[in-house]
Motif scaffolding. Structure first.
Motif, PDB file in Angstrom:
ATOM      1  N   GLY A 215      -1.265  -3.670  -8.227  1.00  0.00           N
ATOM      2  CA  GLY A 215      -3.047  -2.783  -7.741  1.00  0.00           C
ATOM      3  C   GLY A 215      -3.831  -3.204  -8.541  1.00  0.00           C
ATOM      4  O   GLY A 215      -4.450  -3.384  -7.432  1.00  0.00           O
ATOM      5  N   THR A 218      -5.225  -6.054  -5.966  1.00  0.00           N
ATOM      6  CA  THR A 218      -5.788  -6.057  -4.456  1.00  0.00           C
ATOM      7  C   THR A 218      -7.306  -5.674  -4.759  1.00  0.00           C
ATOM      8  O   THR A 218      -8.057  -5.962  -3.410  1.00  0.00           O
ATOM      9  N   LEU A 226      -3.129  -7.637  -0.353  1.00  0.00           N
ATOM     10  CA  LEU A 226      -2.991  -6.199  -0.465  1.00  0.00           C
ATOM     11  C   LEU A 226      -1.544  -5.689  -0.208  1.00  0.00           C
ATOM     12  O   LEU A 226      -0.899  -5.915  -0.270  1.00  0.00           O
ATOM     13  N   CYS A 229       1.311  -7.542  -2.373  1.00  0.00           N
ATOM     14  CA  CYS A 229       1.225  -7.036  -3.829  1.00  0.00           C
ATOM     15  C   CYS A 229       1.605  -5.664  -3.417  1.00  0.00           C
ATOM     16  O   CYS A 229       2.722  -5.289  -4.321  1.00  0.00           O
ATOM     17  N   ASN A 230       1.741  -4.816  -2.729  1.00  0.00           N
ATOM     18  CA  ASN A 230       2.171  -3.639  -2.184  1.00  0.00           C
ATOM     19  C   ASN A 230       3.395  -4.058  -2.056  1.00  0.00           C
ATOM     20  O   ASN A 230       4.158  -2.640  -2.217  1.00  0.00           O
ATOM     21  N   TYR A 231       3.645  -5.233  -0.965  1.00  0.00           N
ATOM     22  CA  TYR A 231       5.269  -4.982  -0.861  1.00  0.00           C
ATOM     23  C   TYR A 231       5.982  -5.517  -2.791  1.00  0.00           C
ATOM     24  O   TYR A 231       7.233  -4.649  -2.496  1.00  0.00           O
ATOM     25  N   ASN A 234       7.007  -2.000  -4.694  1.00  0.00           N
ATOM     26  CA  ASN A 234       7.857  -0.942  -3.613  1.00  0.00           C
ATOM     27  C   ASN A 234       8.737  -1.402  -4.057  1.00  0.00           C
ATOM     28  O   ASN A 234       9.410  -0.573  -4.868  1.00  0.00           O
ATOM     29  N   GLN A 246       2.678   4.399  -0.624  1.00  0.00           N
ATOM     30  CA  GLN A 246       1.768   3.492   0.840  1.00  0.00           C
ATOM     31  C   GLN A 246       3.110   3.050   0.575  1.00  0.00           C
ATOM     32  O   GLN A 246       3.350   1.763  -0.062  1.00  0.00           O
TER      33      GLN A 246
END
Length: 290
Positions: A215, A218, A226, A229-231, A234, A246
């Motif tokens: 996080g 990002t 972003l 990193c989110n992938y 998650n 998200q």
């Protein structure tokens, strides 16, 4: 003095290697190579990589220059053993391994490597072959100063491929076991055995720390970073049954490679195995989409 091992994931960048059924050699070899790097380091070996991303060593786009760079890296780092990892093609089945001559000082190591790896796809003819100037004449075997091996784990264009894909995580431990037994060092304990009290080998506190670090990345990264990193975050959340608030979709190759590089650097700095495993899991999630 720990042995220096140079791992060479075959192909990369401009050169996909052998391809079949949507699979590309360069991606398979990189996944195995990075996993092997981590395990050998855990066992106490010094490990040098010819590449750690989907790029040819030195960024070359010619095969001759590419191969010279792989040899140069190994020679510069004074590697004791050079291992090039490949996937075969051309109508066959099974693994095979090439050495310089009969293997010389690492003859026994070569035999152990192919014996272990062959438990997945079997062997293709004679397991250990001469890849030196009197044999196949592979450039990376002839031009490295280290005791060198070139491993073909199986054939990408045969029914070996489903086995390779299903058991991709087994190759590095099998090779590591051969190295450890040959050099008389302890085989690293797999996370599943070492952390039976944790969910799937991951500790929640370590996962939460890595998610927080992803996080933070990002805040200064691009919109593509972003998404990457989110992938990765998650993937960790799913593994630990944590809520996902998200989902930004699948990252592009460049962003995924950039975040993988950062996670690999953080892995090197971590002082706890649990945190390293969380980094490794997040990076593997990104590698799996490439």
């Amino acid at each position: 003095m720990p042995k220096v091992i140079c791992i060479d994931p075959g192909h990369g960048g401009y050169d996909p290697g052998a391809c079949a059924q949507g699979a590309r050699e360069k991606e398979i070899t990189l996944q195995i190579g990075l996993h092997l790097r981590d395990l050998l380091r855990q066992a106490g070996f010094t490990v040098v990589m010819t590449r750690e991303t989907d790029q040819s060593p030195g960024g070359w786009t010619r095969v001759d220059a590419d191969l010279r760079e792989r040899c140069r890296i190994s020679n510069l780092e004074r590697a004791d053993v050079f291992l090039s990892i490949h996937v075969n093609a051309g109508g066959g089945r099974g693994a095979e391994l090439y050495v310089y001559g009969d293997g010389g000082p690492i003859k026994g190591l070569a035999q152990s490597v192919i014996t272990n790896v062959a438990t997945i796809c079997g062997t293709h003819g004679r397991p250990v072959r001469d890849g030196g100037p009197n044999g196949t004449g592979f450039a990376v075997l002839c031009n490295t100063e280290a005791d060198a091996m070139l491993l073909e784990i199986g054939f990408i264009d045969s029914d070996d491929l489903p086995k390779i894909k299903a058991r991709i995580g087994e190759f590095a431990p099998l090779i590591t076991k051969a190295f450890c037994q040959f050099y008389g060092v302890q085989v690293p304990v797999s996370p599943a055995k070492e952390q039976q009290e944790t969910a799937d080998g991951l500790e929640r506190s370590a996962v939460e720390l890595v998610i927080g670090q992803l996080g933070a990345m990002t805040k200064t990264g691009s919109s593509d970073v972003l998404v990457a990193c989110n992938y990765a975050a998650n993937a960790l959340r799913r593994e630990m049954s944590l809520p996902i608030t998200q989902a930004l979709g699948v990252p592009n190759d460049r962003a995924a490679a950039g975040v993988i590089n950062v996670l690999s650097a953080l892995w090197m700095c971590a002082d706890k195995r649990a945190i390293q495993e969380a980094y490794h899991f997040a990076a593997d999630a990104l590698r799996s989409i490439r």
